[in-house]
Scaffold this motif. Sequence first.
Motif, PDB file in Angstrom:
ATOM      1  N   LEU A  71       8.904   3.141  -4.607  1.00  0.00           N
ATOM      2  CA  LEU A  71       7.864   4.098  -4.227  1.00  0.00           C
ATOM      3  C   LEU A  71       8.496   5.402  -3.741  1.00  0.00           C
ATOM      4  N   ARG A  72       9.578   5.272  -2.971  1.00  0.00           N
ATOM      5  CA  ARG A  72      10.263   6.468  -2.463  1.00  0.00           C
ATOM      6  C   ARG A  72      10.824   7.311  -3.605  1.00  0.00           C
ATOM      7  N   SER A  73      11.182   6.688  -4.720  1.00  0.00           N
ATOM      8  CA  SER A  73      11.727   7.464  -5.837  1.00  0.00           C
ATOM      9  C   SER A  73      10.694   8.465  -6.358  1.00  0.00           C
ATOM     10  N   HIS A  74       9.396   8.133  -6.265  1.00  0.00           N
ATOM     11  CA  HIS A  74       8.354   9.093  -6.663  1.00  0.00           C
ATOM     12  C   HIS A  74       8.383  10.317  -5.746  1.00  0.00           C
ATOM     13  N   TYR A  75       8.558  10.062  -4.455  1.00  0.00           N
ATOM     14  CA  TYR A  75       8.651  11.179  -3.503  1.00  0.00           C
ATOM     15  C   TYR A  75       9.869  12.046  -3.801  1.00  0.00           C
ATOM     16  N   TYR A  76      11.006  11.399  -4.081  1.00  0.00           N
ATOM     17  CA  TYR A  76      12.215  12.180  -4.383  1.00  0.00           C
ATOM     18  C   TYR A  76      12.023  13.040  -5.631  1.00  0.00           C
ATOM     19  N   PHE A  77      11.373  12.484  -6.656  1.00  0.00           N
ATOM     20  CA  PHE A  77      11.134  13.278  -7.865  1.00  0.00           C
ATOM     21  C   PHE A  77      10.146  14.411  -7.574  1.00  0.00           C
ATOM     22  N   ALA A  78       9.148  14.133  -6.739  1.00  0.00           N
ATOM     23  CA  ALA A  78       8.212  15.199  -6.364  1.00  0.00           C
ATOM     24  C   ALA A  78       8.948  16.316  -5.648  1.00  0.00           C
ATOM     25  N   ARG A  79       9.829  15.944  -4.763  1.00  0.00           N
ATOM     26  CA  ARG A  79      10.614  16.941  -4.023  1.00  0.00           C
ATOM     27  C   ARG A  79      11.528  17.730  -4.963  1.00  0.00           C
TER      28      ARG A  79
ATOM     29  N   GLN B 289       4.103  19.051 -11.646  1.00  0.00           N
ATOM     30  CA  GLN B 289       4.831  17.803 -11.864  1.00  0.00           C
ATOM     31  C   GLN B 289       5.083  17.083 -10.542  1.00  0.00           C
ATOM     32  N   ALA B 290       5.310  17.862  -9.499  1.00  0.00           N
ATOM     33  CA  ALA B 290       5.475  17.263  -8.168  1.00  0.00           C
ATOM     34  C   ALA B 290       4.199  16.529  -7.754  1.00  0.00           C
ATOM     35  N   ALA B 291       3.043  17.157  -7.989  1.00  0.00           N
ATOM     36  CA  ALA B 291       1.759  16.535  -7.642  1.00  0.00           C
ATOM     37  C   ALA B 291       1.535  15.267  -8.460  1.00  0.00           C
ATOM     38  N   ARG B 292       1.955  15.278  -9.739  1.00  0.00           N
ATOM     39  CA  ARG B 292       1.799  14.086 -10.580  1.00  0.00           C
ATOM     40  C   ARG B 292       2.632  12.924 -10.028  1.00  0.00           C
ATOM     41  N   GLU B 293       3.838  13.219  -9.545  1.00  0.00           N
ATOM     42  CA  GLU B 293       4.669  12.159  -8.974  1.00  0.00           C
ATOM     43  C   GLU B 293       4.024  11.570  -7.720  1.00  0.00           C
ATOM     44  N   MET B 294       3.463  12.425  -6.872  1.00  0.00           N
ATOM     45  CA  MET B 294       2.813  11.916  -5.665  1.00  0.00           C
ATOM     46  C   MET B 294       1.577  11.100  -6.014  1.00  0.00           C
ATOM     47  N   CYS B 295       0.822  11.527  -7.028  1.00  0.00           N
ATOM     48  CA  CYS B 295      -0.340  10.744  -7.478  1.00  0.00           C
ATOM     49  C   CYS B 295       0.111   9.378  -8.003  1.00  0.00           C
ATOM     50  N   ALA B 296       1.227   9.368  -8.727  1.00  0.00           N
ATOM     51  CA  ALA B 296       1.763   8.099  -9.236  1.00  0.00           C
ATOM     52  C   ALA B 296       2.163   7.186  -8.080  1.00  0.00           C
ATOM     53  N   LEU B 297       2.783   7.761  -7.040  1.00  0.00           N
ATOM     54  CA  LEU B 297       3.151   6.982  -5.860  1.00  0.00           C
ATOM     55  C   LEU B 297       1.912   6.356  -5.225  1.00  0.00           C
ATOM     56  N   LEU B 298       0.875   7.170  -5.035  1.00  0.00           N
ATOM     57  CA  LEU B 298      -0.342   6.683  -4.376  1.00  0.00           C
ATOM     58  C   LEU B 298      -1.042   5.635  -5.236  1.00  0.00           C
ATOM     59  N   ASP B 299      -1.072   5.850  -6.553  1.00  0.00           N
ATOM     60  CA  ASP B 299      -1.684   4.866  -7.451  1.00  0.00           C
ATOM     61  C   ASP B 299      -0.970   3.520  -7.351  1.00  0.00           C
ATOM     62  N   ARG B 300       0.363   3.569  -7.355  1.00  0.00           N
ATOM     63  CA  ARG B 300       1.127   2.329  -7.295  1.00  0.00           C
ATOM     64  C   ARG B 300       0.961   1.644  -5.943  1.00  0.00           C
ATOM     65  N   LEU B 301       0.858   2.439  -4.913  1.00  0.00           N
ATOM     66  CA  LEU B 301       0.660   1.877  -3.577  1.00  0.00           C
ATOM     67  C   LEU B 301      -0.692   1.182  -3.482  1.00  0.00           C
ATOM     68  N   LEU B 302      -1.716   1.812  -4.024  1.00  0.00           N
ATOM     69  CA  LEU B 302      -3.060   1.232  -3.973  1.00  0.00           C
ATOM     70  C   LEU B 302      -3.187   0.022  -4.896  1.00  0.00           C
ATOM     71  N   GLU B 303      -2.446   0.032  -6.006  1.00  0.00           N
ATOM     72  CA  GLU B 303      -2.489  -1.100  -6.937  1.00  0.00           C
ATOM     73  C   GLU B 303      -1.710  -2.298  -6.415  1.00  0.00           C
ATOM     74  N   ASN B 304      -0.716  -2.043  -5.568  1.00  0.00           N
ATOM     75  CA  ASN B 304       0.172  -3.105  -5.073  1.00  0.00           C
ATOM     76  C   ASN B 304       0.054  -3.211  -3.561  1.00  0.00           C
ATOM     77  N   GLN B 305      -1.124  -3.641  -3.114  1.00  0.00           N
ATOM     78  CA  GLN B 305      -1.381  -3.695  -1.676  1.00  0.00           C
ATOM     79  C   GLN B 305      -0.369  -4.577  -0.949  1.00  0.00           C
ATOM     80  N   ARG B 306       0.162  -5.611  -1.651  1.00  0.00           N
ATOM     81  CA  ARG B 306       1.077  -6.546  -1.014  1.00  0.00           C
ATOM     82  C   ARG B 306       2.341  -5.858  -0.523  1.00  0.00           C
ATOM     83  N   VAL B 307       2.733  -4.774  -1.188  1.00  0.00           N
ATOM     84  CA  VAL B 307       3.967  -4.102  -0.799  1.00  0.00           C
ATOM     85  C   VAL B 307       3.887  -3.567   0.630  1.00  0.00           C
TER      86      VAL B 307
END
Length: 287
Positions: free
Chosen positions: A204-212, A222-240
């Motif tokens: 998940l942190r790798s999405h933040y690094y790419f956004a940065r 592209q930075a915003a797309r990476e953060m959206c991808a991070l949030l999508d993955r976080l919401l899809e994988n609640q167990r994490v």
Amino acid sequence: ADDWQGLLKLEGRMDELIENRCDGACAAMLGVFGLAHMTGVSATGSAEHAMGMVRVEERRIALLGKMKRFRDQGEAMCDVAQNLNLTCLDEKEVERYFQRARRVAEAHGFFSVECKACMGLGQLAMKSNRYAEGADLLRNALAAAPLCENEGVSPGHNELDVLLMLVSALFLTDADDLDAMVLRFREAAKADSQRRGRVCCEELRSHYYFARLHEARGKPQQAAREMCALLDRLLENQRVVHDATPREIRKLLQDASDCLKILDPELGEEDLVQLVKSLVDDLDHLS
């Protein structure tokens, strides 16, 4: 270690306990008392336990050298350095132990010890705002990490730990290898997720690094797309959230909020800013 306080009550009899024993048994016994002091350092941050640890571990370090157990000797030096660092006593002494460990590693070819020592030295350099020096030391640690496998040490975790520190250092220096290291961090994080069978916090942190990285290169969309991808993955994988602990996820989102202009309440896209803020607030309640 569970009863470290009770064990340390026996320290006055330590010489009696190791008398007439072989070197291996003496080293093991000293290691037990050293571990008890290290547990005391972790639990209390006490300078008294730190000095007790140094006193016992120096005897063990000398004995390990006599026995030619150089990898164990280097590991012991790194352990002393890491525990001394917890007490915030003398940074020069911490550095001295890491340097000693590095010399042992280089003399005898133990890459796991070299990796650990260079990581410690790199962290100290970064802490003192010596960013270029710190980045070089962390590059050395990264070069050693994949070679640990020959010593029966899994390289994956070491590599990811080093990359986590190195990428942070490279963002501060805008080094030429920043892009390559951000990509390598993502690949290592994905491999770690596959080994664990779940999405790890580092992926998940790798999405933040790419956004940065995109933002630093003038690519806010592209930075915003990476953060959206991070949030999508976080919401899809609640167990994490439960596996990584809410505190880790919250820190990741807070780091992004503090650093990225696209998450600045005055400059960023309102929906994205609000979603991140809402998740941080939710995680505050879980912490």
